[in-house]
Design a protein around this motif. Structure first.
Motif, PDB file in Angstrom:
ATOM      1  N   ILE A 160     -24.341  28.220 -16.013  1.00 21.24           N
ATOM      2  CA  ILE A 160     -22.950  28.111 -15.570  1.00 21.24           C
ATOM      3  C   ILE A 160     -22.585  29.457 -14.956  1.00 21.24           C
ATOM      4  CG2 ILE A 160     -20.550  27.707 -16.261  1.00 21.24           C
ATOM      5  CD1 ILE A 160     -22.308  25.230 -16.694  1.00 21.24           C
ATOM      6  N   GLY A 161     -22.464  29.496 -13.630  1.00 18.81           N
ATOM      7  CA  GLY A 161     -22.187  30.765 -12.955  1.00 18.81           C
ATOM      8  C   GLY A 161     -23.003  30.855 -11.683  1.00 18.81           C
ATOM      9  N   GLU A 162     -23.176  32.069 -11.221  1.00 20.26           N
ATOM     10  CA  GLU A 162     -23.850  32.324  -9.945  1.00 20.26           C
ATOM     11  C   GLU A 162     -25.326  31.869  -9.994  1.00 20.26           C
ATOM     12  OE1 GLU A 162     -22.748  33.423  -6.964  1.00 20.26           O
ATOM     13  OE2 GLU A 162     -24.849  33.198  -6.410  1.00 20.26           O
ATOM     14  N   PRO A 163     -25.680  30.832  -9.208  1.00 16.10           N
ATOM     15  CA  PRO A 163     -27.051  30.304  -9.264  1.00 16.10           C
ATOM     16  C   PRO A 163     -28.129  31.332  -8.945  1.00 16.10           C
ATOM     17  CG  PRO A 163     -25.622  28.806  -8.083  1.00 16.10           C
ATOM     18  CD  PRO A 163     -24.828  30.044  -8.319  1.00 16.10           C
ATOM     19  N   SER A 164     -27.828  32.281  -8.046  1.00 16.48           N
ATOM     20  CA  SER A 164     -28.863  33.266  -7.694  1.00 16.48           C
ATOM     21  C   SER A 164     -29.151  34.201  -8.872  1.00 16.48           C
ATOM     22  CB  SER A 164     -28.447  34.061  -6.460  1.00 16.48           C
ATOM     23  OG  SER A 164     -27.266  34.770  -6.729  1.00 16.48           O
TER      24      SER A 164
ATOM     25  N   ILE B  40     -25.580  22.224 -26.741  1.00 15.99           N
ATOM     26  CA  ILE B  40     -25.275  23.550 -27.293  1.00 15.99           C
ATOM     27  C   ILE B  40     -24.546  24.390 -26.243  1.00 15.99           C
ATOM     28  CG2 ILE B  40     -26.224  25.605 -28.392  1.00 15.99           C
ATOM     29  CD1 ILE B  40     -28.671  23.988 -29.206  1.00 15.99           C
ATOM     30  N   PHE B  41     -23.384  24.882 -26.627  1.00 19.83           N
ATOM     31  CA  PHE B  41     -22.559  25.672 -25.705  1.00 19.83           C
ATOM     32  C   PHE B  41     -22.516  27.129 -26.139  1.00 19.83           C
ATOM     33  CE2 PHE B  41     -20.209  22.406 -23.260  1.00 19.83           C
ATOM     34  CZ  PHE B  41     -20.601  21.273 -23.971  1.00 19.83           C
ATOM     35  N   ASP B  42     -22.763  28.018 -25.189  1.00 18.86           N
ATOM     36  CA  ASP B  42     -22.440  29.427 -25.377  1.00 18.86           C
ATOM     37  C   ASP B  42     -20.900  29.510 -25.353  1.00 18.86           C
ATOM     38  OD1 ASP B  42     -22.816  32.301 -25.289  1.00 18.86           O
ATOM     39  OD2 ASP B  42     -22.272  32.191 -23.169  1.00 18.86           O
ATOM     40  N   LEU B  43     -20.336  30.618 -25.785  1.00 18.57           N
ATOM     41  CA  LEU B  43     -18.863  30.712 -25.827  1.00 18.57           C
ATOM     42  C   LEU B  43     -18.313  31.537 -24.654  1.00 18.57           C
ATOM     43  CD1 LEU B  43     -16.193  30.166 -27.304  1.00 18.57           C
ATOM     44  CD2 LEU B  43     -16.644  32.185 -28.709  1.00 18.57           C
ATOM     45  N   ASP B  44     -18.555  32.852 -24.714  1.00 17.22           N
ATOM     46  CA  ASP B  44     -17.983  33.735 -23.693  1.00 17.22           C
ATOM     47  C   ASP B  44     -18.636  33.470 -22.333  1.00 17.22           C
ATOM     48  OD1 ASP B  44     -16.820  35.828 -22.278  1.00 17.22           O
ATOM     49  OD2 ASP B  44     -18.348  37.248 -22.916  1.00 17.22           O
ATOM     50  N   GLY B  45     -17.823  33.112 -21.353  1.00 19.16           N
ATOM     51  CA  GLY B  45     -18.343  32.868 -20.008  1.00 19.16           C
ATOM     52  C   GLY B  45     -18.673  31.404 -19.762  1.00 19.16           C
ATOM     53  N   VAL B  46     -18.643  30.600 -20.833  1.00 19.64           N
ATOM     54  CA  VAL B  46     -18.924  29.173 -20.693  1.00 19.64           C
ATOM     55  C   VAL B  46     -17.674  28.371 -21.070  1.00 19.64           C
ATOM     56  CG1 VAL B  46     -20.271  27.250 -21.669  1.00 19.64           C
ATOM     57  CG2 VAL B  46     -21.412  29.354 -20.956  1.00 19.64           C
ATOM     58  N   ILE B  47     -17.123  28.646 -22.242  1.00 17.51           N
ATOM     59  CA  ILE B  47     -15.933  27.913 -22.692  1.00 17.51           C
ATOM     60  C   ILE B  47     -14.661  28.704 -22.375  1.00 17.51           C
ATOM     61  CG2 ILE B  47     -14.737  27.039 -24.745  1.00 17.51           C
ATOM     62  CD1 ILE B  47     -17.491  26.310 -25.860  1.00 17.51           C
TER      63      ILE B  47
ATOM     64  N   LEU C 142     -23.275  44.159 -17.940  1.00 18.03           N
ATOM     65  CA  LEU C 142     -24.456  44.429 -18.777  1.00 18.03           C
ATOM     66  C   LEU C 142     -24.242  43.990 -20.227  1.00 18.03           C
ATOM     67  CD1 LEU C 142     -25.135  48.114 -17.591  1.00 18.03           C
ATOM     68  CD2 LEU C 142     -26.336  46.054 -16.820  1.00 18.03           C
ATOM     69  N   LEU C 143     -22.982  43.801 -20.605  1.00 20.33           N
ATOM     70  CA  LEU C 143     -22.665  43.498 -22.011  1.00 20.33           C
ATOM     71  C   LEU C 143     -22.586  42.004 -22.286  1.00 20.33           C
ATOM     72  CD1 LEU C 143     -19.857  46.149 -22.674  1.00 20.33           C
ATOM     73  CD2 LEU C 143     -22.335  46.466 -22.560  1.00 20.33           C
ATOM     74  N   LYS C 144     -22.657  41.189 -21.233  1.00 22.41           N
ATOM     75  CA  LYS C 144     -22.494  39.738 -21.419  1.00 22.41           C
ATOM     76  C   LYS C 144     -23.639  39.152 -22.235  1.00 22.41           C
ATOM     77  CE  LYS C 144     -19.307  38.639 -17.794  1.00 22.41           C
ATOM     78  NZ  LYS C 144     -19.016  37.934 -16.541  1.00 22.41           N
ATOM     79  N   GLY C 145     -23.284  38.459 -23.294  1.00 25.57           N
ATOM     80  CA  GLY C 145     -24.287  37.815 -24.146  1.00 25.57           C
ATOM     81  C   GLY C 145     -24.983  38.784 -25.096  1.00 25.57           C
ATOM     82  N   VAL C 146     -24.616  40.062 -25.010  1.00 26.66           N
ATOM     83  CA  VAL C 146     -25.258  41.119 -25.801  1.00 26.66           C
ATOM     84  C   VAL C 146     -24.440  41.353 -27.076  1.00 26.66           C
ATOM     85  CG1 VAL C 146     -25.603  43.629 -25.728  1.00 26.66           C
ATOM     86  CG2 VAL C 146     -26.278  42.228 -23.783  1.00 26.66           C
TER      87      VAL C 146
ATOM     88  N   GLU D 222     -25.200  27.942 -20.570  1.00 22.21           N
ATOM     89  CA  GLU D 222     -25.205  29.408 -20.702  1.00 22.21           C
ATOM     90  C   GLU D 222     -24.770  30.102 -19.420  1.00 22.21           C
ATOM     91  OE1 GLU D 222     -25.598  32.359 -21.913  1.00 22.21           O
ATOM     92  OE2 GLU D 222     -26.128  31.970 -23.985  1.00 22.21           O
ATOM     93  N   ASP D 223     -24.102  31.247 -19.571  1.00 21.71           N
ATOM     94  CA  ASP D 223     -23.713  32.034 -18.390  1.00 21.71           C
ATOM     95  C   ASP D 223     -24.506  33.328 -18.273  1.00 21.71           C
ATOM     96  OD1 ASP D 223     -22.384  33.261 -20.647  1.00 21.71           O
ATOM     97  OD2 ASP D 223     -21.253  34.432 -19.179  1.00 21.71           O
TER      98      ASP D 223
END
Ligand code: B16
Ligand code: MG
Length: 228
Positions: free
Chosen positions: A198-202, A17-24, A53-57, A179-180
């Protein structure tokens, strides 16, 4: 090194399963420009940091966050107008997208999964997911799409991923989620799925696995996920 199907020993079927924005694709930059226009008209200071703050929202929640930044109160009717305006402006950016906007490394992973007959599902908060996948020419890779039109509960509620796994006829524990966003990772974890940040591990430290981007994902890793 990416090999073809005959070289692999595929034992099982999972749901990817893939998220879209920030992943693809990185549509966050277009969301930003469209929201910024609304914010400017309302004299709200809206920065790139705020955009995080709006990512994934959801779209509605995004507007609430922006209005909150400026302590702006509005009627439901006015909010609806801004939502429509924002989406019209956003779609103008989307209409100019092409496959050059697919994030680096994504195609290797999609092709590998396709060649190995693994279900590929989209799990996104966006109501514009289909047109975006069409614009970047990868709609046909997806066996199922679950987006903002199909679910009523936003991440970290796991609804979008649970519906996705069901569509792929797989139990939650057989689903792997890319997911990002922190909320998306939490949603996958709550559902008992395997979360891949997918993104900054911290930032995405609640994920089971972390990668900065898809170029770090190897076919050995995917094989391990499929066969475990
Ligand atoms: P739309 P994702 C999310 O996509 C975006 O990250 C988020 O910023 C946006 O508000 C949301 O989609 C809704 O998008 O206005 O197109 O319905 O990361 O869940 O793929
Ligand atoms: Mg995202």
């Amino acid at each position: 090194m990416w090999m073809n199907q005959s070289k692999h020993k595929i034992l099982k079927t999972k749901a990817f399963i893939f998220d879209l924005d920030g992943v693809i694709v990185d549509t966050a930059k277009y969301h930003f420009l469209a929201w910024q226009k609304i914010a400017r008209a309302l004299e709200i200071n809206f920065t790139h940091e705020h955009n995080e703050l709006l990512k994934g929202v959801s779209r509605v929640r995004s507007l609430e966050i922006i209005l909150g930044l400026g302590n702006v109160e509005a009627t439901d009717e006015q909010k609806e107008q801004w939502l429509v305006q924002k989406n019209e402006d956003y779609l103008e950016y989307i209409n100019k997208m092409d496959d050059s906007e697919i994030l680096t490394g994504v195609m290797n992973v999609l092709n590998f999964l396709k060649e190995n007959n693994q279900p590929i599902v989209l799990g996104s908060a966006s109501k514009n997911a289909r047109p975006i996948l069409e614009k970047v020419n990868i709609l046909h890779y997806f066996d199922d799409i679950v987006d903002g039109n199909d679910v009523s509960n936003a991440k970290p509620d796991p609804e979008v991923f649970i519906v996705g796994a069901k569509k792929a006829n797989q139990p939650n524990e057989n689903a792997i989620v890319f997911e990002d966003s922190v909320a998306g990772i939490q949603a996958a974890n709550i559902a008992g799925m395997i979360s891949v940040g997918i993104g900054e591990p911290s930032v995405l430290n609640e994920a089971k696995y972390n990668f900065n981007n898809f170029t770090e994902i190897t076919e050995e890793f995917l094989m391990e996920l499929i066969n475990q």
